[in-house]
Scaffold this active site. Structure first.
Site, PDB file in Angstrom:
ATOM      1  CG  HIS A   1       9.749   9.021   0.165  1.00  0.00           C
ATOM      2  ND1 HIS A   1       9.037   9.763   1.080  1.00  0.00           N
ATOM      3  CD2 HIS A   1       8.929   8.854  -0.900  1.00  0.00           C
ATOM      4  CE1 HIS A   1       7.836  10.026   0.593  1.00  0.00           C
ATOM      5  NE2 HIS A   1       7.739   9.496  -0.607  1.00  0.00           N
TER       6      HIS A   1
ATOM      7  CG  ASP B   1      11.393   3.779   3.376  1.00  0.00           C
ATOM      8  OD1 ASP B   1      10.421   3.010   3.151  1.00  0.00           O
ATOM      9  OD2 ASP B   1      11.467   4.940   2.931  1.00  0.00           O
TER      10      ASP B   1
ATOM     11  CD  GLN C   1       7.731   2.291  -3.677  1.00  0.00           C
ATOM     12  OE1 GLN C   1       7.200   1.408  -4.346  1.00  0.00           O
ATOM     13  NE2 GLN C   1       7.159   3.470  -3.480  1.00  0.00           N
TER      14      GLN C   1
ATOM     15  CE  LYS D   1       4.483   4.339  -0.808  1.00  0.00           C
ATOM     16  NZ  LYS D   1       4.086   5.304  -1.833  1.00  0.00           N
TER      17      LYS D   1
ATOM     18  CB  CYS E   1       8.336  12.294  -2.089  1.00  0.00           C
ATOM     19  SG  CYS E   1       6.675  12.919  -2.150  1.00  0.00           S
TER      20      CYS E   1
HETATM   21  N1  PLP Z   1       9.441   5.608   1.527  1.00  0.00           N
HETATM   22  C1  PLP Z   1       9.379   5.306   0.231  1.00  0.00           C
HETATM   23  C2  PLP Z   1      10.541   4.627  -0.437  1.00  0.00           C
HETATM   24  C3  PLP Z   1       8.245   5.640  -0.498  1.00  0.00           C
HETATM   25  O1  PLP Z   1       8.189   5.343  -1.801  1.00  0.00           O
HETATM   26  C4  PLP Z   1       7.174   6.291   0.159  1.00  0.00           C
HETATM   27  C5  PLP Z   1       5.987   6.704  -0.613  1.00  0.00           C
HETATM   28  O2  PLP Z   1       6.062   6.928  -1.800  1.00  0.00           O
HETATM   29  C6  PLP Z   1       7.280   6.548   1.515  1.00  0.00           C
HETATM   30  C7  PLP Z   1       8.424   6.189   2.175  1.00  0.00           C
HETATM   31  C8  PLP Z   1       6.182   7.208   2.271  1.00  0.00           C
HETATM   32  O3  PLP Z   1       5.085   6.360   2.359  1.00  0.00           O
HETATM   33  P1  PLP Z   1       3.695   6.862   2.938  1.00  0.00           P
HETATM   34  O4  PLP Z   1       3.347   8.115   2.186  1.00  0.00           O
HETATM   35  O5  PLP Z   1       2.767   5.741   2.664  1.00  0.00           O
HETATM   36  O6  PLP Z   1       3.896   7.109   4.388  1.00  0.00           O
END
Ligand code: PLP
Length: 416
Positions: free
Chosen positions: A133, A210, A213, A236, A374
């Site tokens: 992401h 990370d 998800q 999420k 993203c």
């Molecule tokens: N990492 C992953 C795999 C994501 O799907 C997302 C959000 O879609 C993020 C990081 C970023 O999360 P946040 O916008 O809640 O900081």
């Protein structure tokens, strides 16, 4: 989905009862009952989470940690109780390993600034993968600009899996940090983070996972994952927006520099010298998102009342069911066919722009996401501009997958 592995079936969820816990689901969109399949972007909130936030504001609100009065103590207790719940949810050994952040993005930026930056110099390497992401790409690019370090990117294959041999070959003496997504939001791939962490550690590098998800979709045990840091987002995980968690090993947190300066993160301040607070307060400058943390704690309670293993099995059933049904639509191609996959189907329809698909599905009451999610490098890897993405949550049903497929059938009728 090619070769998806079957999981042990858990007790079937009482979906009707679960759905009744989510007030937002009970509405029509464009004269159709809402089908919400945009959970990877943000999931809906059960009443217990909404009530916990409301009750906090109606009965217990005051600033935390600084007051001797009853409301401040209640707010502090509730805030710290949420931290304990998150520690338990992640399998952390101590509450001190749980720092509240705004979300995964802030957690990664915190690690980049406070942990990695002081440890890297010109020519040192940060390793990520093609399927990250943007929030696990851009902080490292910024860090490389500041330090002269080099960003390396492990490739993925046509099924959307990391080419592990190539990734391992990229880990060497210059590798200082590896940051990898656990479950890809764009492809649904579950990565073998334990193996990656072991390879990184063998080379003396540190690892962030990370978990934005994965945390809502599978049991997380940070010790078993073998990482040094793990990041997740409340919104999420059936909790509010604006709150997240960075888990980190206590000994690493202890030696890290603060991320931001301000109140809460100090023990004493004079104009000559400031003494920083202990972790986790050292990383929580300013008044925190108290209600968000309390809501996150309530979301953990909710998930645990259902059982994360049962949630995982339920979503896996939906994923397999959708993988069977989606190919009924002519010209539909699923992007991301990893053997280990969860939560997400990304796909394209020959000759039809994803945004058009999204608009027609919305007319049918079906909420999915379209775009690059993203994860523009993933789109570039597959030579496409965007996908349609259906992503599941614990309240979704096979009947909703049928509604998605019926909606896609309409798209085909309209576009031919
Ligand atoms: N990492 C992953 C795999 C994501 O799907 C997302 C959000 O879609 C993020 C990081 C970023 O999360 P946040 O916008 O809640 O900081």
């Amino acid at each position: 989905m090619s070769g998806a592995t079957a999981r042990t079936p858990a007790h079937a969820l009482d979906i009707e009862r679960i759905r009744a816990d989510f007030p937002i689901l009970n509405q029509d969109i464009n004269s159709h009952p809402l089908v919400f399949l945009d959970n990877a972007a943000s999931s809906q909130k059960p009443r217990s989470v909404i009530d916990a936030i409301s009750s906090y504001y109606q009965r217990d609100h005051a600033n935390v940690h600084r007051g001797v009065h009853t409301l401040s103590q209640r707010a502090t207790d509730a805030y710290e109780a949420a931290r304990s719940k998150l520690a338990g949810f992640l399998g952390a050994t101590s509450d001190k390993e749980v720092v509240f952040t705004r979300g995964t993005t802030e957690a990664i930026n915190l690690v980049a600034y406070s942990f990695v930056e002081p440890r890297v110099g010109k020519g040192d390497e940060i390793l990520i993968t093609t399927m990250e992401h943007h929030s696990n790409i851009v902080p490292w690019q910024l860090l490389c600009e500041r330090t002269g370090a080099v960003l390396k990117v492990a490739p993925i294959n046509d099924d959307g899996e990391i080419k592990l041999d190539e990734m391992f070959a990229m880990i060497g003496p210059r590798t200082k940090f590896v940051s990898v997504v656990h479950l890809s939001n764009a492809l649904g791939t579950i990565n073998p983070v334990r193996r990656i962490a072991d390879a990184a550690h063998a080379a003396g590098a540190f690892v962030l996972v990370d978990g934005a998800q994965s945390a809502p979709r599978m049991r997380i045990n940070v010790a078993a994952l073998g990482a040094d840091f793990f990041a997740l987002s409340g919104h999420k995980t059936y909790a509010p927006t604006g709150i997240g968690v960075l888990w980190g090993k206590a000994e690493l947190f202890d030696e890290m520099r603060p991320y931001q300066g301000g109140g809460e993160m100090i023990l004493s301040v004079t104009f000559e010298k400031t003494v920083f607070n202990e972790v986790p307060a050292k990383f929580e400058a300013g008044t925190p998102h108290i209600a968000g943390a309390i809501g996150f704690g309530a979301a953990v309670d909710y998930i645990e009342s259902i059982g994360i293993d049962a949630i995982e099995a339920h979503e896996h059933d939906l994923l397999l069911y959708a993988a069977d049904r989606l190919p009924e639509i002519a010209g539909l191609r699923i992007i991301g066919c990893a053997r280990e996959k969860a939560g997400v189907h990304s796909f394209v329809l020959d000759g039809i722009h994803p945004h058009d698909v999204g608009t027609i599905l919305d007319n049918e009451g079906v909420a999915i996401r379209t775009g690059h999610h993203c994860a523009q490098p993933v789109m570039q890897r597959f030579g496409i501009a965007a996908t349609v993405r259906a992503s599941f949550g614990l309240y979704n049903t096979r009947a909703e997958v049928d509604r998605l497929v019926a909606g896609l059938g309409k798209v085909r009728e309209i576009f031919g």
